[in-house]
Design an enzyme around this catalytic site. Sequence first.
Site, short mmCIF file in Angstrom:
data_model
loop_
_atom_site.label_atom_id
_atom_site.label_comp_id
_atom_site.label_asym_id
_atom_site.label_seq_id
_atom_site.Cartn_x
_atom_site.Cartn_y
_atom_site.Cartn_z
N HIS A 215 22.66 8.90 5.27
CA HIS A 215 22.85 7.95 6.38
C HIS A 215 24.20 8.17 7.05
CE1 HIS A 215 24.40 5.60 2.86
NE2 HIS A 215 25.30 5.18 3.73
N ASP A 245 18.59 10.46 0.37
CA ASP A 245 19.70 10.02 1.22
C ASP A 245 20.87 10.98 0.99
OD1 ASP A 245 21.57 8.68 2.71
OD2 ASP A 245 21.61 6.86 1.48
N GLY A 332 32.12 1.90 3.01
CA GLY A 332 33.06 3.00 3.01
C GLY A 332 32.92 3.89 1.80
N SER A 334 30.02 4.93 0.70
CA SER A 334 28.80 5.73 0.86
C SER A 334 29.10 7.21 0.75
CB SER A 334 28.17 5.47 2.23
OG SER A 334 27.39 4.31 2.21
N SER A 350 24.47 5.72 -2.25
CA SER A 350 23.56 5.43 -1.14
C SER A 350 23.80 4.02 -0.62
CB SER A 350 22.11 5.59 -1.59
OG SER A 350 21.22 5.23 -0.55
#
Length: 507
Positions: A215, A245, A332, A334, A350
């Site tokens: 993402h 992801d 942040g 991720s 994720s």
Amino acid sequence: MPKRKAAIAVGGVAALGAAALLLPNANASQDKDNATAGGTADARTLKAGDASDLAAQLQKILGDAFAGSYYDSGKQQLVVNVVSGDDNVIVQAKQAGAVVRQVENSTAELKAAARTLKTKATIPGTSWAVDPRTNKVIVTADSTVTGAKWDKLESTVQGLGSGTATLKKSSGAFKTFVSGGDAIFSQTQGGNVRCSLGFNVTASDGSPAFLTAGHCGVAAKDWSDSATGQPIATVDQATFPGQGDFSLVKYNDAGTQAPSEVNVGNGQTVQIKQAADATVGATVFRMGSTTGLHDGQVTGLDATVNFQSETDPGGVDTVTGLIQTNVCAEPGDSGGSLFTQDGNALGLTSGGSGDCTSGGETFFQPVTTALQATGATLGDGGNGAGEGGNGGGQAADGGQAGAGDQAADGGQAGAGDQAADGGQAGAGGQAADGGQAGAGDQAADGGQAGAGDQAGEGGHAGAGDQAGAGGDQIGGGAAPSDPAGSAGDQSGSGTAHDGSSSLTGTR
């Protein structure tokens, strides 16, 4: 070029606690005597990574009788679920060193329950994963699932039966952990985006790159390593939502160095050795650019998460095949790394619910799946779950490895072999600290060994020996089909390079 390794401040008391747990034991073996571990008499004590390998082996051996497994971290044992009453099945699992537990639900039945949930209850703010410890599918609804949505979910779970599925509530809301505005790493039309880098890798074309969340790669194409810096990397591949992801992001400068380590703050690093599959019950560590280092346990595998779509107010972004944990994370984080204390790369952050003050649960993209999908290599050049590359080989610092092999620091290895610190190994042999080994042989501390022989420090052995300094080979013991190694050589079909995987922390 400087190494891409940003300094990250480890955040909060919990992060410091995780560091205290991780660092003193980073290279310590967890193997203990059965009596010391307090385990079942016939069961082996194992490190979490070894338990994962054993579980994969038993799944193949037991077939349909295998109903999942988990790691008992207290006793350091692998617990295997079986549904067959066949004594032979139980004997096989026990002989392999596992604790055997007979359960009601088969793997096929639990997967069928998950398919029913997908068909009838794909609702934003829900997730489900198989929990081998309860032998059930655990369904979770976040705080946004109320009213008719909750009634629909509850009815679906009840229809599966109390012996098959369990429904629980989460106090937070499921979301991806990308954040806008609090730190500038990429600029988009919608604003600023911040994520964390997971692991440095080598792309299939040999160029340096890194993995992060999908993402993040969908949200922005160009990435910088500082709030005001120019872009240093460009998204090459991105998958989100759907079956994963993850993103592969290539450095713009082909000379970028990518050390194989995770920066855990305070000048400390953990060397990343290989990618591995997660095991339920295992202790894991997560590093992210917002909250630093935190630890917890794996609670489920092959999880499905239904995130509220960030682009469609009425839509849902469903991601499958994730690792579920009770580790916290915040916006942040991720894309940040999930790993073990002994250097196995497990996942990329994720999303999830909660925060690192009140706690929460976080889902991770398995690294092994991301590597297979992108064709990239990690650690010492390997891209499989502890197998190290296509054909299972691993090569580091210019070495080359054949099928099922490992080579480090300029070494070369043939089929099934291992070579370290400049050593060379033939079929079935092992070489360490500059030694060379022929078929079936072992050499240590600079020794040389021929067919069936062993040589200790400075020793020589007869027929089939290998000799020479700096990696030269003479005689019949040369590693088969392996050319001379040099920096940037390949491991199987995967590329290895000088320091081929690392976390650079803050992205």
